[in-house]
Design an enzyme around this catalytic site. Structure first.
Site, PDB file in Angstrom:
ATOM      1  N   SER A 158       0.839  -1.199   0.000  1.00 42.40           N
ATOM      2  CA  SER A 158       0.000   0.000   0.000  1.00 42.40           C
ATOM      3  C   SER A 158       0.876   1.252   0.000  1.00 42.40           C
ATOM      4  O   SER A 158       1.705   1.404  -0.894  1.00 42.40           O
ATOM      5  CB  SER A 158      -0.982  -0.042   1.183  1.00 42.40           C
ATOM      6  OG  SER A 158      -2.011   0.895   1.015  1.00 42.40           O
ATOM      7  N   ASP A 190      -8.459  -5.180  -4.567  1.00 37.74           N
ATOM      8  CA  ASP A 190      -7.794  -4.174  -3.745  1.00 37.74           C
ATOM      9  C   ASP A 190      -8.676  -2.951  -3.489  1.00 37.74           C
ATOM     10  O   ASP A 190      -8.545  -2.283  -2.467  1.00 37.74           O
ATOM     11  CB  ASP A 190      -6.504  -3.704  -4.432  1.00 37.74           C
ATOM     12  CG  ASP A 190      -5.247  -4.221  -3.749  1.00 37.74           C
ATOM     13  OD1 ASP A 190      -5.266  -4.388  -2.519  1.00 37.74           O
ATOM     14  OD2 ASP A 190      -4.248  -4.455  -4.452  1.00 37.74           O
ATOM     15  N   HIS A 225      -7.834  -5.532   0.052  1.00 40.50           N
ATOM     16  CA  HIS A 225      -6.615  -4.789   0.347  1.00 40.50           C
ATOM     17  C   HIS A 225      -5.998  -5.325   1.641  1.00 40.50           C
ATOM     18  O   HIS A 225      -6.710  -5.525   2.629  1.00 40.50           O
ATOM     19  CB  HIS A 225      -6.971  -3.301   0.475  1.00 40.50           C
ATOM     20  CG  HIS A 225      -5.797  -2.385   0.398  1.00 40.50           C
ATOM     21  ND1 HIS A 225      -4.896  -2.409  -0.638  1.00 40.50           N
ATOM     22  CD2 HIS A 225      -5.366  -1.386   1.237  1.00 40.50           C
ATOM     23  CE1 HIS A 225      -3.984  -1.471  -0.453  1.00 40.50           C
ATOM     24  NE2 HIS A 225      -4.233  -0.847   0.690  1.00 40.50           N
TER      25      HIS A 225
END
Length: 553
Positions: free
Chosen positions: A209, A334, A453
């Site tokens: 991320s 995601d 995610h």
């Protein structure tokens, strides 16, 4: 007789434990904890080694002045100051520039091991070098990765929120302080890791991320020339639309107003005097979105092009990564979390998600290209719908749009740019597609969930292997495979070779064939694929940019 007994005791200790013991670093001596593992293997763990001094407000980190005696590095230090879950309070400390090291050993003390340096995610606003903690089981505990992969694992802290990323866009407060912290840690590792049995010429940085973005940007910065050999970006790269703040001054002024500072030439000096917790809360970004104003538009506290750490826009800096091996990918859903923020009905199977919401979202993401941009986007994403798409299909489309826009397309673009600029650096692409285990149990986890995610993190850090009771056999196999691919890559630049066997050969990505590997519970020859979402990549990277702009972003 006493000397003989003492010598015998030392002898017993050395034959029963393989350990670095006290290690000399540039700041002084450190001593960690030696842990006995299975198969007569050991790991030395050093928790909380300072890699820089306590940082001054809005300044680059400075080298630590050092310490006398032996520093006992057996406890994690506090994470960097950040908002808590309530978003109205804080946790952590400004004194947070510490790193943790895991060094595995076999029958003798390790030497010349590859080094993997982890940079955590959290939107540049939250997170810590240890990760979330459940029953004293830290997510970013490097023990499994270090032991199974026979690599040294390092995790580090860096400043977050306004303390790490507030910027006026000029020399008054250039920003990127959190990026400089990361860079200082990488440089510290390069200078000191030899004393821990590591190879300073074989450092891989990896992150997820915002940590993946950080990894990507660190490879592009000229300040890391010669320090980084390889890099892995998971669900975040330099080309993400939220990776670079385009108008940092505007947000800095908003924060200044909240804490009663002027927005003239005295703004920065005033901000330096504000209580750190007050400033941190004032710099919290708004995480509420809508189809007409997606939450990505609010992710404004991030790195900047400062003319120093980043001398130019990221897409112009890939020559700096030409000799760095690069592996990157995304999770297949995601964008689910962000889709649920912008269109909440997506997360609840019982609620209808109107097609009109899809149209509004696409219009917002393509607004600078006007009607032609929207028409192209809607045609692209509704092409497989048929005349009457089901509620689930519409929901999945929202998630696909957010996944593509925020993560997947920027990652493919970054892979193209890296492969196109590389000299000796190799390029690898993946898609992680293990369905979230919470899918269908309750909102916000709809029944059709893919890989959300952060779902990849538990597998990279070996949680199915260290806490096997809550995982299935295929989860353990996947974790072993990902550790093998990741650590092989760290050793050799090739995920297929490095001492650990893998289920299938992962071909390199080139701009001619766009090969990638799908990672899930059943990796086989069919997992090797090419041209990942090519039609969508074409729309976002070629068709849309070529349209005339009708409005500024």
């Amino acid at each position: 007789m006493f000397r003989i007994l003492a010598a015998f005791a030392v002898f017993l200790q050395t034959v029963s434990a393989t350990s670095l013991g006290i290690v000399s670093t540039e700041g002084g001596l450190v001593e960690g904890q030696n842990i006995l593992l299975e198969n007569n293997r050991y790991v030395d763990v050093f928790r909380g080694i300072p890699f820089a001094d306590i940082p001054a407000r809005f300044e680059k980190p400075k080298r630590h002045p050092g310490w006398d005696g032996v520093l006992q590095t057996t406890k994690y230090q506090r994470r960097c100051l950040q908002v808590d879950l309530t978003m109205t309070g804080t946790m952590g400390s400004e004194d947070c520039l510490y790193l943790n090291i895991w060094v595995p050993h076999g029958s003798s003390v390790s030497t010349n091991l590859p080094v993997m340096v982890w940079i955590y995610g959290g939107g540049f606003a939250t997170g810590g070098a240890m990760g979330v903690n459940f029953l004293n089981n830290y997510l970013y505990d490097g023990q499994e990765l270090a032991n199974r992969g026979n690599v040294i694992v390092v995790t580090l802290g860096y400043r977050l929120g306004p303390l790490g990323f507030l910027s006026t866009g000029d020399s008054d407060m250039p920003g990127n302080y959190g990026m400089w912290d990361q860079q200082a840690a990488i440089a510290w590792v390069h200078r000191n890791i030899w004393s821990f049995g590591g190879d300073p010429s074989n450092i891989t940085i990896f992150g997820e991320s915002a940590g993946g973005v950080s990894v990507s940007l660190q490879t592009l910065s000229p300040h890391n020339k010669g320090l980084i050999r390889r890099a892995i970006s998971q669900s975040g790269v330099a080309m993400c639309p939220w990776a670079i703040s385009k108008n940092p001054r505007k947000f800095a002024e908003e924060v200044a107003r909240k804490v009663n500072c002027p927005i003239d030439s005295n703004m920065v000096s005033c901000l330096k005097t504000v209580d750190s917790a007050t400033l941190t809360v004032a710099g919290t970004v708004n995480m509420s979105g809508s189809p007409d104003n997606p939450v990505v538009n609010n992710l404004v506290l991030s790195p900047v092009v400062d003319g120093d750490f980043l001398p130019d826009e990221p897409h112009n800096l890939f020559h700096n990564a030409a000799e760095i091996d690069f592996l990157a990918g995304t999770n297949d859903m995601d964008g689910r979390m962000y889709g649920g923020m912008d269109i909440p009905s997506v997360n609840d199977d019982a609620l209808e998600t109107p097609v009109e919401d899809v149209k509004r979202l696409l219009a917002a993401l393509t607004k600078e290209k006007g009607q032609m941009g929207f028409d192209g986007a809607y045609a692209t994403y509704s092409a497989t719908w048929g005349s009457s798409p089901s509620n689930e299909v519409v929901k999945k489309t929202v998630v696909a749009i957010e996944t593509d826009y925020l993560f997947l397309i920027p990652t493919q673009t970054t892979l193209y740019l890296h492969a196109g600029s590389a000299t000796t650096g190799r390029t690898y692409s993946y898609l992680f597609s293990v369905p979230n285990r919470m899918g269908g149990l309750m909102p916000p986890f709809p029944s059709w969930m893919g890989a959300d995610h952060t779902d990849d993190l538990q597998y990279v850090f070996g949680k199915p292997l260290s806490t096997p009771l809550i995982y299935r056999a295929e989860d353990k196999a996947l974790s072993q495979s990902m550790i093998a691919y990741w650590t092989n890559f760290a050793k050799t630049g090739d995920p297929n070779s490095g001492g650990l066997s893998v289920p299938v050969t992962w071909p390199a990505f080139t701009n001619a064939d766009h090969k990638f590997l799908e990672l899930n519970g059943n990796i086989n020859s069919a997992s090797v694929q090419d041209m990942l979402r090519l039609g969508y990549v074409y729309f976002w990277t070629s068709y849309l940019p070529d349209l005339p702009e009708v409005t500024s972003k």
